[in-house]
Design a protein around this motif. Structure first.
Motif, short mmCIF file in Angstrom:
data_model
loop_
_atom_site.label_atom_id
_atom_site.label_comp_id
_atom_site.label_asym_id
_atom_site.label_seq_id
_atom_site.Cartn_x
_atom_site.Cartn_y
_atom_site.Cartn_z
N UNK A 115 18.50 47.23 21.75
CA UNK A 115 17.86 48.50 21.36
C UNK A 115 17.77 49.48 22.51
N UNK A 116 17.68 49.00 23.75
CA UNK A 116 17.57 49.94 24.85
C UNK A 116 18.93 50.57 25.17
N UNK A 117 20.01 49.92 24.77
CA UNK A 117 21.35 50.50 24.96
C UNK A 117 21.87 51.16 23.69
N UNK A 118 21.31 50.75 22.55
CA UNK A 118 21.77 51.28 21.26
C UNK A 118 20.53 51.74 20.48
N UNK A 119 19.97 52.90 20.89
CA UNK A 119 18.64 53.29 20.40
C UNK A 119 18.53 53.46 18.88
N UNK A 120 19.58 53.85 18.20
CA UNK A 120 19.50 54.06 16.75
C UNK A 120 19.93 52.83 15.95
N UNK A 121 20.51 51.87 16.65
CA UNK A 121 21.19 50.76 15.98
C UNK A 121 20.29 50.03 14.97
N UNK A 122 19.11 49.61 15.40
CA UNK A 122 18.30 48.75 14.52
C UNK A 122 17.64 49.52 13.38
N UNK A 123 17.50 50.84 13.54
CA UNK A 123 17.04 51.64 12.42
C UNK A 123 18.08 51.56 11.30
N UNK A 124 19.36 51.63 11.68
CA UNK A 124 20.44 51.51 10.70
C UNK A 124 20.48 50.12 10.08
N UNK A 125 20.31 49.10 10.92
CA UNK A 125 20.37 47.72 10.43
C UNK A 125 19.20 47.44 9.48
N UNK A 126 17.98 47.78 9.90
CA UNK A 126 16.79 47.48 9.09
C UNK A 126 16.86 48.24 7.77
N UNK A 127 17.35 49.46 7.82
CA UNK A 127 17.44 50.26 6.59
C UNK A 127 18.48 49.67 5.64
N UNK A 128 19.65 49.34 6.16
CA UNK A 128 20.70 48.85 5.26
C UNK A 128 20.32 47.47 4.70
N UNK A 129 19.71 46.62 5.52
CA UNK A 129 19.34 45.29 5.02
C UNK A 129 18.24 45.43 3.96
N UNK A 130 17.32 46.35 4.14
CA UNK A 130 16.29 46.60 3.10
C UNK A 130 16.96 47.01 1.80
N UNK A 131 17.96 47.88 1.90
CA UNK A 131 18.65 48.35 0.70
C UNK A 131 19.43 47.21 0.04
N UNK A 132 20.04 46.35 0.86
CA UNK A 132 20.76 45.19 0.30
C UNK A 132 19.77 44.25 -0.39
N UNK A 133 18.62 44.02 0.22
CA UNK A 133 17.61 43.15 -0.39
C UNK A 133 17.15 43.74 -1.73
N UNK A 134 16.88 45.05 -1.73
CA UNK A 134 16.41 45.69 -2.97
C UNK A 134 17.46 45.60 -4.08
N UNK A 135 18.70 45.80 -3.72
CA UNK A 135 19.75 45.85 -4.75
C UNK A 135 20.09 44.44 -5.25
N UNK A 136 20.24 43.49 -4.31
CA UNK A 136 20.73 42.15 -4.70
C UNK A 136 19.58 41.24 -5.14
#
Ligand code: AMP
Length: 280
Positions: A115-136
């Motif tokens: 996260x300190x080298x890829x500041x936006x990365x986990x926002x993208x990951x947490x958001x997409x995984x939430x969406x996958x959980x909701x859909x599947x």
């Protein structure tokens, strides 16, 4: 094996699956690491769903979104062969409809390490995984220890947002020389590929040192750096000895911890990790 793309197709196919359902989220270009997650999911569930989606929001503008390797035909053949029930390859349009503005962010865990080298990365990951959980709507979801911080972040997020999903973390699958399998290994030229197992050597050397009684975090740190410095092609981004739950850097003597690192070989960024002090 049912192939779906739109949300409606996915929902309809999902409603016909026997529960419990195990979900394996991937970005495709599958290798034995992904397949190990599928096999783990097969063993514990009535049905297995694999998502294939190169999630644009977890890549920074300077990163390799465009170049990210893809081979859908081969991926589907591998998944069919494993007896996967349903594959979902959503479109950007479905995942990020026009006007999209709802994100999932974790306050602290995402500030360290990757996260300190890829500041936006986990926002993208947490958001997409939430969406996958909701859909599947899986009962279980499978992730690799290879991405150690991602595993901690998703486990935390799942608890914080009360997703009725059991998150299961599976061991890192490696090549014979120790290099952790990764879709990004395909970027390495032959010379870089020969140098790349240095991450494994640095981690396993430090783990052995820990097991032989060297438990000071500074010493473990130095141990890893010394091994990495012997590989001329390796440019170290970070080396860390961190708390397994908070991911904060540890100092002084430790009883358990996460050893991790990010190392660049020219433009290819490799990460790897090992846990010390915990029986597996
Ligand atoms: P990716 O397609 O890189 O997003 O990875 C999809 C899932 O596979 C993630 O949960 C990764 O942690 C996991 N994974 C990737 N490489 C490995 C590996 N070498 N061993 C085990 N799991 C892995």
């Amino acid at each position: 094996m049912i192939l779906t793309s739109t949300l409606n197709e996915l929902r309809e196919a999902r409603s016909g699956l026997l529960n419990p359902v195990g979900l394996v989220p991937t970005m495709g270009f599958l290798h034995e690491g992904h397949i190990s997650l599928v096999r783990c999911a097969k063993g514990e569930n009535e049905s297995v769903v694999v998502s294939i989606y190169v999630n644009p929001t977890q890549f920074a503008p300077t990163e390799d979104l465009k170049a990210y390797p893809r081979n859908t035909e081969r991926d589907l053949a591998l998944l069919e062969n494993e007896g996967v029930d349903l594959v979902w390859s959503p479109s950007d349009q479905d995942m990020y409809p026009p006007g999209f503005q709802t994100w999932v962010e974790l306050e602290r865990l995402t500030k360290f390490l990757e996260g300190s080298y890829r500041p936006e990365h986990f926002r993208g990951v947490a958001t997409v995984v939430s969406k996958l959980f909701n859909a599947v709507q899986p009962q279980r979801a499978y992730f690799g220890q290879k991405d150690a911080q991602q595993a901690v972040v998703i486990t935390r997020m799942t608890q914080d947002l009360n997703f009725p999903v059991e998150v299961i973390i599976c061991p890192t699958i490696r090549e014979a020389d120790g290099l952790a399998l990764s879709s990004r290994n395909s970027y390495l030229n032959p010379e870089e590929r020969r140098g790349a197992p240095v991450l494994y050597r640095a981690l396993s050397g430090a783990k052995e040192a820990f097991e032989s009684g060297i438990i000071d975090s500074e010493e473990l740190h130095t141990h890893m750096l010394e091994v990495l410095e012997n590989e001329p092609l390796a440019e170290v981004e970070y080396v860390s000895v961190a708390d397994l739950e908070t991911l904060e850097e540890l100092d002084g003597p430790i009883t358990r911890g996460l050893l991790s690192m990010a190392v660049r070989f020219r433009t290819t960024r490799l990460i790897d990790n090992m846990i010390v002090g915990v029986d597996h």
